[in-house]
Design a protein around this motif. Structure first.
Motif, short mmCIF file in Angstrom:
data_model
loop_
_atom_site.label_atom_id
_atom_site.label_comp_id
_atom_site.label_asym_id
_atom_site.label_seq_id
_atom_site.Cartn_x
_atom_site.Cartn_y
_atom_site.Cartn_z
N PHE A 132 0.83 -1.21 0.00
CA PHE A 132 0.00 0.00 0.00
C PHE A 132 0.86 1.26 0.00
CE2 PHE A 132 -3.52 -2.81 1.26
CZ PHE A 132 -4.47 -2.34 0.37
N SER A 148 -6.71 -1.55 -4.01
CA SER A 148 -7.26 -1.79 -2.67
C SER A 148 -8.54 -2.62 -2.77
CB SER A 148 -7.52 -0.47 -1.94
OG SER A 148 -8.54 0.27 -2.58
N ALA A 151 -7.50 -6.12 -3.02
CA ALA A 151 -7.10 -6.70 -1.74
C ALA A 151 -8.32 -7.21 -0.98
CB ALA A 151 -6.33 -5.67 -0.90
N VAL A 152 -9.40 -6.43 -1.03
CA VAL A 152 -10.62 -6.83 -0.33
C VAL A 152 -11.25 -8.05 -1.00
CG1 VAL A 152 -12.98 -6.12 0.21
CG2 VAL A 152 -11.09 -4.53 0.57
N ALA A 155 -9.38 -11.29 -0.25
CA ALA A 155 -9.68 -11.82 1.08
C ALA A 155 -11.08 -12.43 1.11
CB ALA A 155 -9.56 -10.71 2.13
N ASP B 125 -7.51 -9.85 6.99
CA ASP B 125 -7.06 -9.31 5.70
C ASP B 125 -8.17 -8.51 5.02
OD1 ASP B 125 -4.71 -10.60 6.17
OD2 ASP B 125 -4.98 -12.16 4.66
N PHE B 126 -9.38 -9.04 5.10
CA PHE B 126 -10.53 -8.34 4.51
C PHE B 126 -10.71 -6.96 5.16
CE2 PHE B 126 -15.03 -7.22 4.84
CZ PHE B 126 -15.45 -7.27 3.53
N LEU B 128 -8.53 -5.16 6.80
CA LEU B 128 -7.41 -4.28 6.47
C LEU B 128 -7.62 -3.70 5.07
CD1 LEU B 128 -4.80 -3.30 7.75
CD2 LEU B 128 -3.61 -5.21 6.69
N GLY B 129 -8.08 -4.55 4.15
CA GLY B 129 -8.36 -4.06 2.79
C GLY B 129 -9.47 -3.02 2.80
N GLN B 130 -10.53 -3.28 3.56
CA GLN B 130 -11.63 -2.31 3.66
C GLN B 130 -11.15 -1.00 4.29
OE1 GLN B 130 -13.89 -2.82 1.69
NE2 GLN B 130 -15.71 -3.75 2.62
#
Lengths: 336, 336
Positions: A132, A148, A151-152, A155, B125-126, B128-130
């Motif tokens: 990031f 980003s 990334a979500v 996951a 992880d989800f 953190l991505g959010q």
């Protein structure tokens, strides 16, 4: 048992064209990848370098660089984004190995076998954070949004896989939704950000994203087939890993649906109940073969590969386009 | 055995002033926190809500809102950043519980006990991505830089703690470096982004960051003392958790250095070798008391709390400043 599908019968597909196309930029991306694993906390570079230097193909960052070249981008942002993409991928691998209890990765002991699950989780978090930071340095809001969101979605895909794990009646659509998330989304993002930096039209950006998405699906399907048919040396992991972990992949989805009651009982016992004994992997491979499940998985991969290639139709011929087309051939041909 | 340190003898310190200051903004932040845990993958909101609704104080997002109010910021960005900060914190807790093999969190079973380590890693992880998506939506590059750097530093601090774990000869400085990373950095970032949005001067931004950093250190030191002296009901976890996990915290650092050879042998056996038997926790608490280790840990926390309060000297008196000062009092007074 390897599945033989001659996709391009003329030449042996290879990554040579993309490797030579992106060589200079990837040298800088690789230098960045190494320098950004640095930390005063010595365990971080140790764990990160173990995985990063373990001979991955760096396919995803190469795609970022190649699509930026395709877009005629003249700048340095794509190098940082390529490194970001590789870090996101590496973070995912570190966490995946913990989630899957994997012993091996790319033919070497998984990081968690050497440093423990704890270090794998935390160094993954570190790498995700560094990813990031690098993309923020590039400073393009649209690229930040794309990566980003990826990334979500990744996951989410992983959690969906966890929830679907061991359910042998998973449908092909459900399975596709999982691999779109856990694999194809990062390919798509990797292929979209270069064209954004290069200020291509929305249609061209969407074409590159579609190329990446469909390539990613094809790539994962071939991986799934290879897990039952590849050679250890080629894949860097043991044949049957997915089977032992109870992972429901497309070959299983197909064989389960095409099998009789007795066979479904076999799949349920092995994958759902986790009761695997002597000879079960051989039986699984025999059933996959009987129902043509590996060959049809490769056939599905060819389908997505064809979509990926067509997506590039908007672009005029040239070395970047050719390199991207060759990547598709290479990925599908891995199942030979 | 609670450590009694009357910090402000006039009134019982509480979070009331900050809670009433930030009430309206936190309502919107809380709504955002709930909506952004949503996912078609139902396991994600289940796991996330279990922890998010478990009665945490939401101190970090309240600090983001309060410092934005202090900065006179008029906008909505601070609400999204507050939610981001809480998501970063929640992601850390999910991963920490896996790393520490914890059974309980805030008086409830840890998420990993209900959904497994796999889900805790991936839902972390989800989140953190959010968190990154929300901060990207705000679109302030400096805030992105601050929060992404915090994510990296937090992971580094956690790995450093892992590497230092069970080393009873950890120095106070090494320990401080760990808690600066794993705890104080997020407090600092949480307090810096509002003033950035509010376009305060660099000196004022730095003051708010310093307030957060020193408050975070004080907060963690008190937590460490409470682990040996707090009441289960108050802390939501068992007394002696750190001891059983072999965590080297400041009380241990102090008692180890002040102890004789026989005592050092005791600490080494319990924390380094992990050989803990009947009566060992009681002996540990007795040694901490003999060497004044808990009281001195609280004393150190008072020191950092005082720095935090002085950092706000640049700002004129008012309800926001008062609320932030009261947070310091409250945090230090928790050890009563």
């Amino acid at each position: 048992m390897a599945v033989v599908v001659p996709f391009d019968p003329v030449a042996e597909p290879s990554l040579e064209t993309i490797i030579s196309l992106v060589r200079d930029d990837m040298e800088r991306a690789n230098a960045l990848i190494l320098s950004r694993t640095g930390s005063d906390v010595t365990m971080i570079p140790e764990v990160a370098t173990h995985l990063i230097s373990s001979g991955g193909k760096r396919l995803r960052p190469m795609l970022t660089v190649a699509t930026a070249i395709l877009a005629g981008y003249r700048g340095e942002g794509h190098v940082k984004l390529a490194a970001s993409v590789e870090f996101m991928h590496t973070a995912t691998l570190l966490h995946d190995d913990v989630v899957d209890d994997s012993d091996m990765r790319r033919g070497k002991p998984a990081a968690r076998m050497l440093w423990g699950n704890e270090a794998s989780v935390l160094v993954g978090d570190f790498l995700l954070g560094q990813a990031f930071r690098m993309m923020i340095e590039v400073g393009d809001m649209r690229c930040l949004d794309i990566l980003s969101t990826a990334a979500v979605v990744i996951a989410e895909g992983e959690v969906a896989q966890l929830a679907a794990a061991k359910n042998t009646s998973t449908s092909e659509d459900e399975y596709l939704a999982v691999i779109r998330g856990k694999t194809a989304e990062l390919f798509a993002a990797a292929c979209e950000v270069g064209p954004v930096l290069g200020k291509l039209t929305k249609a061209e950006q969407a074409a590159c994203r579609s190329y990446g998405m469909n390539l990613g699906i094809a790539f994962q399907l071939i991986d799934d087939a290879l897990d039952y048919g590849g050679q250890r040396a080629k894949l860097g992991k043991n044949v049957g890993d997915d089977f032992r972990e109870g992972k429901i992949t497309l070959p299983i989805v197909l064989a389960f649906r095409r099998g009789n009651e007795e066979e479904r009982g076999f799949w349920t016992r092995c994958l759902q109940d986790g009761e695997i004994g002597e000879g079960d992997l051989e039986r699984a491979i025999e059933l996959l073969s009987r129902h043509n499940a590996l060959a049809d998985t490769v056939e599905r991969a060819r389908h997505y590969g064809a979509i990926a290639k067509d997506a590039l139709g908007l672009f005029r011929d040239g070395p970047a386009k050719q390199a991207l087309l060759d990547v598709v051939e290479f990925c599908v041909a891995r199942a030979r």
